[in-house]
Design an enzyme around this catalytic site. Structure first.
Site, mmCIF file in Angstrom:
data_model
loop_
_atom_site.group_PDB
_atom_site.id
_atom_site.type_symbol
_atom_site.label_atom_id
_atom_site.label_comp_id
_atom_site.label_asym_id
_atom_site.label_seq_id
_atom_site.Cartn_x
_atom_site.Cartn_y
_atom_site.Cartn_z
ATOM 1 C CG ASN A 76 -22.657 -21.855 -13.001
ATOM 2 O OD1 ASN A 76 -22.386 -20.922 -12.249
ATOM 3 N ND2 ASN A 76 -21.734 -22.508 -13.696
ATOM 4 C CE LYS A 122 -21.271 -20.776 -16.752
ATOM 5 N NZ LYS A 122 -20.727 -21.261 -17.991
ATOM 6 C CG HIS A 157 -18.122 -24.787 -13.842
ATOM 7 N ND1 HIS A 157 -17.473 -24.191 -14.895
ATOM 8 C CD2 HIS A 157 -19.409 -24.950 -14.218
ATOM 9 C CE1 HIS A 157 -18.355 -23.994 -15.865
ATOM 10 N NE2 HIS A 157 -19.529 -24.436 -15.477
ATOM 11 C CD GLU A 189 -17.224 -21.278 -17.158
ATOM 12 O OE1 GLU A 189 -17.661 -20.703 -16.146
ATOM 13 O OE2 GLU A 189 -17.925 -21.481 -18.172
ATOM 14 C CD GLU A 202 -21.785 -27.968 -16.490
ATOM 15 O OE1 GLU A 202 -22.885 -27.452 -16.685
ATOM 16 O OE2 GLU A 202 -20.796 -27.323 -16.106
ATOM 17 N N GLY A 218 -21.303 -22.756 -22.921
ATOM 18 C CA GLY A 218 -21.301 -21.369 -23.390
ATOM 19 C C GLY A 218 -21.003 -21.229 -24.877
ATOM 20 C CB SER A 248 -25.336 -24.928 -25.068
ATOM 21 O OG SER A 248 -24.118 -24.206 -25.136
HETATM 22 P P1 PGA Z 1 -24.033 -22.804 -20.399
HETATM 23 O O1 PGA Z 1 -23.175 -23.126 -19.080
HETATM 24 O O2 PGA Z 1 -25.432 -23.287 -20.121
HETATM 25 O O3 PGA Z 1 -23.936 -21.327 -20.573
HETATM 26 O O4 PGA Z 1 -23.408 -23.573 -21.516
HETATM 27 C C1 PGA Z 1 -23.381 -24.294 -18.336
HETATM 28 C C2 PGA Z 1 -22.407 -24.334 -17.196
HETATM 29 O O5 PGA Z 1 -21.263 -23.882 -17.374
HETATM 30 O O6 PGA Z 1 -22.728 -24.810 -16.100
#
Ligand code: PGA
Length: 255
Positions: A13, A15, A98, A100, A170, A176, A216
């Site tokens: 992803n 982003k 997601h 976010e 998630e 993140g 992460s």
């Molecule tokens: P990250 O993000 O691996 O940077 O924690 C995962 C995601 O948001 O899909």
């Protein structure tokens, strides 16, 4: 073992990262290092990189996804992109729900369901994201939250359509932040998601659905997470932006 029935899917992803030149560079670096993958490899790129990604991945084992789509086929929805617009480009996957989007853009369980429906109608494979906030984990309601998100998102989805759904667990507190869920925590919630699917569609469907972990995941922790019975791959943010890191996760999933 049921795990053997399911193909692992490692999805990046990206982003809101990478312009077109950077996208091309990353994909060119990725192609040789993921070519022998025994799992499915997907990159979910910004809309502006989709065309570049489609061209650069042609003939490779890397599939391309978007990070969202709207529920209407077309119309007065400024700045939105429809599922048909994605399939017309050859895009095969789309991330929906997601955290976010849920946190910063008012995405609700209901709008997630509408987007899932539209994506399935257009022929896309959906990577459906669910996960609890830190406060919810601390309250001990993780399974309730994740079950509800899963059930609402799958409203009106047929058993046949379910074959084009991947669920990504998630935990919001792990995204993140560098804080990964332990392999046991990930496995426990992934198992709970599988049980919800089994409750809705029967045991065989629960056994067959790919449930990823995301938050992460990186080259160092991927093998332990992916070794768990109910973890069938990963949705990777930060570590998908560097070819060696992403390739290491793909290699871990290919074992
Ligand atoms: P990250 O993000 O691996 O940077 O924690 C995962 C995601 O948001 O899909």
């Amino acid at each position: 073992m049921n795990k053997a029935l399911r193909k692992a899917v490692i999805a990046g992803n990206w982003k809101m990262n990478k312009n077109r030149a950077e996208a091309k560079e990353l994909i060119e670096a990725l192609k040789p290092v993921v070519a022998d993958a025994k799992c499915d490899v997907v990159i979910c790129v910004p809309y502006t990189d989709l065309e570049t990604a489609m061209a650069a991945t042609k003939g490779s084992n890397i599939k391309v996804g978007a990070q969202n789509c709207h529920w209407a086929k077309s119309g007065a929805f400024t700045a939105e992109i429809s599922a048909d617009m994605l399939t017309e480009m050859g895009v095969e996957y789309v991330i929906i729900g997601h955290s976010e989007r849920r946190q910063y853009f008012g995405e609700s369980d209901i709008t997630v369901n509408h987007r899932v429906r539209a994506a399935l109608d257009a022929g896309l494979t959906v990577i459906l994201c669910v996960g609890e906030l830190l406060e919810q984990r601390e309250q001990g309601i993780t399974s309730e939250i994740v079950s509800m998100q899963t059930k609402v998102a799958l409203g009106g989805v047929s058993a046949e359509e379910l074959k084009r759904i991947i669920i990504a667990y998630e935990p919001v507190w792990a995204i993140g932040t560098g804080k990964t869920a332990t392999a046991d925590q990930a496995n426990e919630v992934n198992h709970c998601i599988r049980e919800v699917v089994a409750e809705l569609y029967g045991k065989a469907a629960g056994d067959a659905i790919t449930v990823q972990y995301g938050g992460s995941m990186n080259a160092a922790n991927a093998e332990e997470l992916l070794g768990k019975e109910d973890v069938d791959g990963g949705l990777i943010g930060g570590a998908s932006l560097k070819a060696p890191d992403f390739a290491a996760i793909v290699a871990a999933a290919s074992k």
